[in-house]
Design a protein around this motif. Structure first.
Motif, PDB file in Angstrom:
ATOM      1  N   ILE A 114       0.846  -1.203   0.000  1.00 23.70           N
ATOM      2  CA  ILE A 114       0.000   0.000   0.000  1.00 23.70           C
ATOM      3  C   ILE A 114       0.875   1.244   0.000  1.00 23.70           C
ATOM      4  N   ALA A 115       0.509   2.193  -0.848  1.00 26.52           N
ATOM      5  CA  ALA A 115       1.277   3.434  -0.965  1.00 26.52           C
ATOM      6  C   ALA A 115       0.335   4.619  -1.126  1.00 26.52           C
ATOM      7  N   HIS A 116       0.853   5.802  -0.783  1.00 26.92           N
ATOM      8  CA  HIS A 116       0.176   7.066  -1.060  1.00 26.92           C
ATOM      9  C   HIS A 116       0.798   7.619  -2.346  1.00 26.92           C
ATOM     10  N   CYS A 117      -0.036   7.945  -3.303  1.00 29.42           N
ATOM     11  CA  CYS A 117       0.449   8.267  -4.643  1.00 29.42           C
ATOM     12  C   CYS A 117      -0.242   9.490  -5.231  1.00 29.42           C
ATOM     13  N   HIS A 118       0.439  10.119  -6.188  1.00 27.36           N
ATOM     14  CA  HIS A 118      -0.185  11.065  -7.100  1.00 27.36           C
ATOM     15  C   HIS A 118      -0.610  10.272  -8.335  1.00 27.36           C
ATOM     16  N   ILE A 119      -1.780  10.574  -8.870  1.00 28.63           N
ATOM     17  CA  ILE A 119      -2.245   9.899 -10.080  1.00 28.63           C
ATOM     18  C   ILE A 119      -2.660  10.945 -11.104  1.00 28.63           C
ATOM     19  N   LYS A 120      -2.080  10.837 -12.305  1.00 29.99           N
ATOM     20  CA  LYS A 120      -2.485  11.690 -13.428  1.00 29.99           C
ATOM     21  C   LYS A 120      -3.350  10.854 -14.361  1.00 29.99           C
ATOM     22  N   ALA A 121      -4.548  11.353 -14.604  1.00 30.69           N
ATOM     23  CA  ALA A 121      -5.478  10.659 -15.507  1.00 30.69           C
ATOM     24  C   ALA A 121      -6.450  11.688 -16.053  1.00 30.69           C
ATOM     25  N   SER A 122      -7.176  11.321 -17.106  1.00 28.89           N
ATOM     26  CA  SER A 122      -8.127  12.263 -17.703  1.00 28.89           C
ATOM     27  C   SER A 122      -9.237  12.612 -16.725  1.00 28.89           C
ATOM     28  N   ASN A 123      -9.626  11.650 -15.876  1.00 24.41           N
ATOM     29  CA  ASN A 123     -10.597  11.882 -14.812  1.00 24.41           C
ATOM     30  C   ASN A 123     -10.061  11.274 -13.525  1.00 24.41           C
ATOM     31  N   SER A 124     -10.313  11.938 -12.420  1.00 22.94           N
ATOM     32  CA  SER A 124      -9.811  11.458 -11.137  1.00 22.94           C
ATOM     33  C   SER A 124     -10.437  10.107 -10.798  1.00 22.94           C
ATOM     34  N   PRO A 125      -9.629   9.070 -10.560  1.00 24.18           N
ATOM     35  CA  PRO A 125     -10.203   7.750 -10.258  1.00 24.18           C
ATOM     36  C   PRO A 125     -10.880   7.721  -8.886  1.00 24.18           C
ATOM     37  N   LYS A 126     -11.958   6.976  -8.802  1.00 22.86           N
ATOM     38  CA  LYS A 126     -12.719   6.837  -7.558  1.00 22.86           C
ATOM     39  C   LYS A 126     -12.250   5.599  -6.798  1.00 22.86           C
ATOM     40  N   ALA A 127     -12.653   5.520  -5.527  1.00 21.43           N
ATOM     41  CA  ALA A 127     -12.356   4.337  -4.720  1.00 21.43           C
ATOM     42  C   ALA A 127     -12.916   3.105  -5.411  1.00 21.43           C
ATOM     43  N   GLY A 128     -12.085   2.071  -5.476  1.00 24.49           N
ATOM     44  CA  GLY A 128     -12.469   0.834  -6.138  1.00 24.49           C
ATOM     45  C   GLY A 128     -11.988   0.727  -7.565  1.00 24.49           C
ATOM     46  N   ALA A 129     -11.540   1.853  -8.151  1.00 26.17           N
ATOM     47  CA  ALA A 129     -11.044   1.824  -9.529  1.00 26.17           C
ATOM     48  C   ALA A 129      -9.788   0.971  -9.619  1.00 26.17           C
ATOM     49  N   GLU A 130      -9.665   0.253 -10.733  1.00 22.91           N
ATOM     50  CA  GLU A 130      -8.495  -0.586 -10.953  1.00 22.91           C
ATOM     51  C   GLU A 130      -7.649  -0.008 -12.081  1.00 22.91           C
ATOM     52  N   LEU A 131      -6.348   0.070 -11.824  1.00 20.76           N
ATOM     53  CA  LEU A 131      -5.374   0.529 -12.810  1.00 20.76           C
ATOM     54  C   LEU A 131      -4.417  -0.619 -13.089  1.00 20.76           C
ATOM     55  N   PHE A 132      -3.787  -0.574 -14.278  1.00 17.65           N
ATOM     56  CA  PHE A 132      -2.898  -1.674 -14.663  1.00 17.65           C
ATOM     57  C   PHE A 132      -1.568  -1.090 -15.124  1.00 17.65           C
ATOM     58  N   ILE A 133      -0.481  -1.539 -14.490  1.00 21.91           N
ATOM     59  CA  ILE A 133       0.850  -0.954 -14.675  1.00 21.91           C
ATOM     60  C   ILE A 133       1.700  -1.816 -15.586  1.00 21.91           C
ATOM     61  N   GLY A 134       2.350  -1.166 -16.574  1.00 21.40           N
ATOM     62  CA  GLY A 134       3.358  -1.831 -17.389  1.00 21.40           C
ATOM     63  C   GLY A 134       2.796  -2.893 -18.306  1.00 21.40           C
ATOM     64  N   THR A 135       3.710  -3.516 -19.017  1.00 16.27           N
ATOM     65  CA  THR A 135       3.312  -4.585 -19.948  1.00 16.27           C
ATOM     66  C   THR A 135       2.814  -5.819 -19.199  1.00 16.27           C
ATOM     67  N   GLU A 136       3.230  -5.940 -17.919  1.00 17.17           N
ATOM     68  CA  GLU A 136       2.776  -7.083 -17.120  1.00 17.17           C
ATOM     69  C   GLU A 136       1.360  -6.882 -16.593  1.00 17.17           C
ATOM     70  N   GLU A 137       0.851  -5.646 -16.752  1.00 15.36           N
ATOM     71  CA  GLU A 137      -0.488  -5.290 -16.270  1.00 15.36           C
ATOM     72  C   GLU A 137      -0.668  -5.657 -14.795  1.00 15.36           C
ATOM     73  N   ILE A 138       0.251  -5.168 -13.984  1.00 15.56           N
ATOM     74  CA  ILE A 138       0.164  -5.344 -12.534  1.00 15.56           C
ATOM     75  C   ILE A 138      -1.004  -4.503 -12.023  1.00 15.56           C
ATOM     76  N   LYS A 139      -1.879  -5.104 -11.249  1.00 15.50           N
ATOM     77  CA  LYS A 139      -3.098  -4.412 -10.819  1.00 15.50           C
ATOM     78  C   LYS A 139      -2.835  -3.493  -9.637  1.00 15.50           C
ATOM     79  N   VAL A 140      -3.374  -2.293  -9.731  1.00 16.07           N
ATOM     80  CA  VAL A 140      -3.317  -1.308  -8.661  1.00 16.07           C
ATOM     81  C   VAL A 140      -4.747  -0.874  -8.391  1.00 16.07           C
ATOM     82  N   THR A 141      -5.189  -1.016  -7.149  1.00 12.76           N
ATOM     83  CA  THR A 141      -6.565  -0.697  -6.783  1.00 12.76           C
ATOM     84  C   THR A 141      -6.601   0.558  -5.914  1.00 12.76           C
ATOM     85  N   VAL A 142      -7.409   1.521  -6.319  1.00  5.81           N
ATOM     86  CA  VAL A 142      -7.554   2.758  -5.548  1.00  5.81           C
ATOM     87  C   VAL A 142      -8.457   2.490  -4.353  1.00  5.81           C
ATOM     88  N   GLN A 143      -7.936   2.767  -3.149  1.00 10.19           N
ATOM     89  CA  GLN A 143      -8.715   2.543  -1.928  1.00 10.19           C
ATOM     90  C   GLN A 143      -9.426   3.803  -1.449  1.00 10.19           C
TER      91      GLN A 143
END
Length: 345
Positions: free
Chosen positions: A89-118
């Motif tokens: 778990i980390a505290h992060c800045h997120i740049k996106a076209s719309n601010s993600p809400k709690a529960g949103a899932e993001l996928f990092i890199g070619t491995e598509e590592i899942k990151v869930t916004v809490q």
């Protein structure tokens, strides 16, 4: 004091976007205790410090904290890890076209590592990684070089945007303690041979160091929070240095904020301390620990420019900066350096 009191004109071509070939080959502008400035090379620091003086260095290490990814819908996102809460778990800045809400899932890199916004904590997102964060950063991350470089991180930054004395176990910063980038191992050995001691503190530099001041009256500005550690051994070395009449030289504004925070936490008497600091040092501040400061040239209207103005004074700093611009010193993280003495008038 007003924010506009700390403005100055800086030609874009003086921003150093790449390091010099050799760390210690920068120039050095010495601003003495009477407010007079003197041109030097950085290696002249050997002659400007005395046997028995003490350098305070920040031994943090910069994470490859910038991650590129996508949302479940395919839209691009960028995640900048600001602070680790635990392995996942980390505290992060997120740049996106719309601010993600709690529960949103993001996928990092070619491995598509899942990151869930809490959720959110102030201006940061609290996110959970499906894999250990430091492993993800090592495989997929980029060094978060300063925004004023106006470029992506390159191979040269992997070495040069880290200090030569960083502690790998303290991998938690998102910006380098840049005054320390001027020191190579050969120069450190020469300083030691002259009898100039060194001691370490840790302050994990956050992305807030690049945020602008948004209040006209600087006294209303609220600093971002950063974690630091001033260990007992360093405190003892500082006490011994002061007792024999030598100088304590902070290398960088982060080392300055660390030791001054430790003193502030103990009613102005320096002692060992670990915790979060939001110390804001600006003209009128009474330094408890630092006698001299090695630092880079800072952005107009920045909290770092206000800090150095507190050690000398605003007029002395701006006069020195005007000289630096006129004589084409290089500015900011990969730029040239200053040695600033506490102003005595």
């Amino acid at each position: 004091m007003q924010l506009s009191d700390f403005n100055f004109d800086l030609p874009d071509e003086l921003i150093a976007r790449y390091p010099l070939d050799t760390r210690s080959s920068s120039r050095l502008l010495h601003l003495d205790a009477q407010g007079q400035y003197h041109d030097h090379q950085f290696t002249d620091i050997l002659d400007l410090l005395n046997d028995g003086d003490l350098l305070i260095l920040n031994d943090t290490k910069v994470m490859k904290a910038r991650l590129k990814g996508k949302r479940a819908t395919g839209g691009a996102v960028e995640v900048l890890v600001e602070r680790l809460q635990d392995a996942h778990i980390a505290h992060c800045h997120i740049k996106a076209s719309n601010s993600p809400k709690a529960g949103a899932e993001l996928f990092i890199g070619t491995e598509e590592i899942k990151v869930t916004v809490q959720g959110r904590h102030e201006n940061l997102f609290i996110v959970e990684f499906s894999q250990p964060i430091l492993d993800v950063l090592d495989r997929c991350g980029q060094l978060p070089i300063p925004p004023y470089f106006n470029r992506e991180a390159e191979a040269i930054d992997t070495e040069r945007y880290q200090t030569v004395f960083n502690d790998p176990s303290k991998l938690a910063s998102v910006a380098a303690p840049t005054a320390s980038l001027h020191f190579d191992q050969a120069l450190l050995e020469k300083l030691e041979a002259k009898g100039i001691h060194k001691a370490f503190v840790t302050l994990h530099v956050g992305a807030g160091t690049f945020l602008p001041v948004r209040t006209d009256d600087i006294a209303n500005h609220v600093m971002h929070s950063e974690w630091c550690d001033v260990p007992a051994h360093t405190v003892e070395l500082i006490r011994e240095t002061k007792a024999r009449g030598n100088k304590v030289i902070a290398v960088g504004t982060t080392a300055t904020r660390a030791v001054e925070s430790a003193a502030q936490a103990h009613n102005s008497v320096l002692d060992a301390w670990v915790g979060d600091t939001q110390i804001f040092i600006y003209p009128g501040y009474d330094f408890k620990v630092v006698d001299r400061l090695i630092t880079n040239f800072h952005l107009p209207e920045s909290t770092l420019l206000m800090l150095v103005s507190a050690l000398s004074n605003r007029d002395n700093i701006l006069n020195a900066y005007q000289h630096a611009v006129a004589t084409q010193y290089r500015f900011f993280s990969y730029g040239d350096a200053m040695l600033i003495d506490r102003f005595t008038g």
